[in-house]
Design a protein around this motif. Sequence first.
Motif, PDB file in Angstrom:
ATOM      1  N   SER A 162       5.999   3.068   1.212  1.00 37.01           N
ATOM      2  CA  SER A 162       5.459   2.643  -0.060  1.00 37.01           C
ATOM      3  C   SER A 162       6.424   1.534  -0.688  1.00 37.01           C
ATOM      4  O   SER A 162       7.045   0.916   0.157  1.00 37.01           O
ATOM      5  CB  SER A 162       5.569   3.991  -1.116  1.00 37.01           C
ATOM      6  N   LYS A 193      -0.341   0.717  -3.392  1.00 38.62           N
ATOM      7  CA  LYS A 193       0.701   1.581  -3.033  1.00 38.62           C
ATOM      8  C   LYS A 193       0.566   2.759  -3.915  1.00 38.62           C
ATOM      9  O   LYS A 193       0.490   4.040  -3.164  1.00 38.62           O
ATOM     10  CB  LYS A 193       1.877   0.712  -3.002  1.00 38.62           C
ATOM     11  N   GLU A 219      -0.140   6.762  -2.937  1.00 34.93           N
ATOM     12  CA  GLU A 219       0.689   7.929  -3.120  1.00 34.93           C
ATOM     13  C   GLU A 219      -0.143   8.855  -3.710  1.00 34.93           C
ATOM     14  O   GLU A 219       0.165  10.280  -3.580  1.00 34.93           O
ATOM     15  CB  GLU A 219       1.724   7.502  -4.022  1.00 34.93           C
TER      16      GLU A 219
END
Length: 343
Positions: free
Chosen positions: A129, A158, A162
Motif C-alpha cells: 500500500s 491503493k 485496502e
Amino acid sequence: MNILLTGGAGYIGSHTAVALVEAGYAPIVLDNFANSHPVVMERLQRITGQALLLERGDVLDTPWLTEVLRRHRPAGVVHFAGDKAVGESVANPLKYYRNNLGGATSLLQAMSAVAAEDPSQPPTLVFSSSATVYGDPVRVPITEDFARSHTNPYGHTKLVIEDMLQALQTAQPHWRIGALRYFNPVGAHPSGLIGEDPAGIPNNLMPFVAQVAVGAREHLNVFGGDYPTPDGTGVRDFIHVMDLARGHVAAIQALLGRGESFTVNLGTGRGHSVLEVVAAFEKASGRAVPYRVTPRRAGDVAQCWADPSLARQLLGWQSRHTLDEMCADAWRWQRENPNGYRS
C-alpha cells in the motif's frame, strides 16, 4: 518456504527478493516486465548466489495466475505489481484503475480458488500500500488511525484495494493480510547491482536528482517553492529500499507466525524537504545538482511523514539508514549504471 512476489523484478520487489533469501525463504518472481527488466534476474543471482525462479506473465491473467499458485503452493504472496506514478495517474487514470484494481482483484480470485482446494493453508498476503491513502494530512506525523482520503488516482487505487481486502477478510476471516503503507522508497542495494530504473522521465525525486548528478539531465524541476514548510519545498519521509525490503520480511514472518492481520506505516518518522535531498545528494556524489523552482504539481501535498511506532510494536521493525546513506547508495547505483539496466 516459497514466497511469491508479484512484480518481483521491480524496484521494491527485487530488493525484497534479496532480503527474503537472506532470511532463508525461497522467493518466486512473477513479472511481465512492463515496468522492469529481465536482466534483474541475473543481477539477483549475482547478489544472492542463487538462480531465483521466474514466472513471466501478467497478474491480470487469472487462470494462468491460479496455475502458478497451484504449482508452487507459496506460504505467502507479496503483491507489488501495479503502476505507481502520481503524475501519470492524474494524466491517465483509466490505466491505473485497470491495472491496479484489476490486478489486485485477479490475484485475490486466484488465491481464493487455490485456498479452497487446501483449507489447511490459510491464504497469506502482504499488500504494497502507500502513504497516499492519507491524502493531504491535517498534521504530521501520520498514524494508522488517520482518516483516509486521496488526492490522485494512484492513491485512490491503493485506498480501494485496502477496502477490498477489508471486505474480503470480513467475509472470509481465515485470510491473513498485512497492508504496508510505505512512504517514499529511495536508495539501492549496496552492491550497486540493482536499483531504481524508471522508464523515460523519472516521476520520483531521487532518481531524477541522480540523473542530473550523472549528467543525463540538465536540471531538476522543484515542483512548488511556496509550501508552508521551512524552505518552501515539499517535505517527505524518505526510506531506504533495503529497510523497506526488511519490512516485508518482517510482515511475512508476523503473518505466518501469529496469523493476525494488520495495517502499518513503514517510514523513518522524519521528513526531509526537496532541497535537503538535493544538498545531501550533492554531498554524496560530489556533483552539483542544478534546479529550478516551478509551479506545484497536481496531486502533491505539502508534507507527509510517518509515525512508524506501530510497525516497531507489531513487527519488531524499524528503519536503520540515514538520508546520507540513501543518497550514497542511490549515487553508487546511478554512477555504475548510468543507463539503468541498459548499461
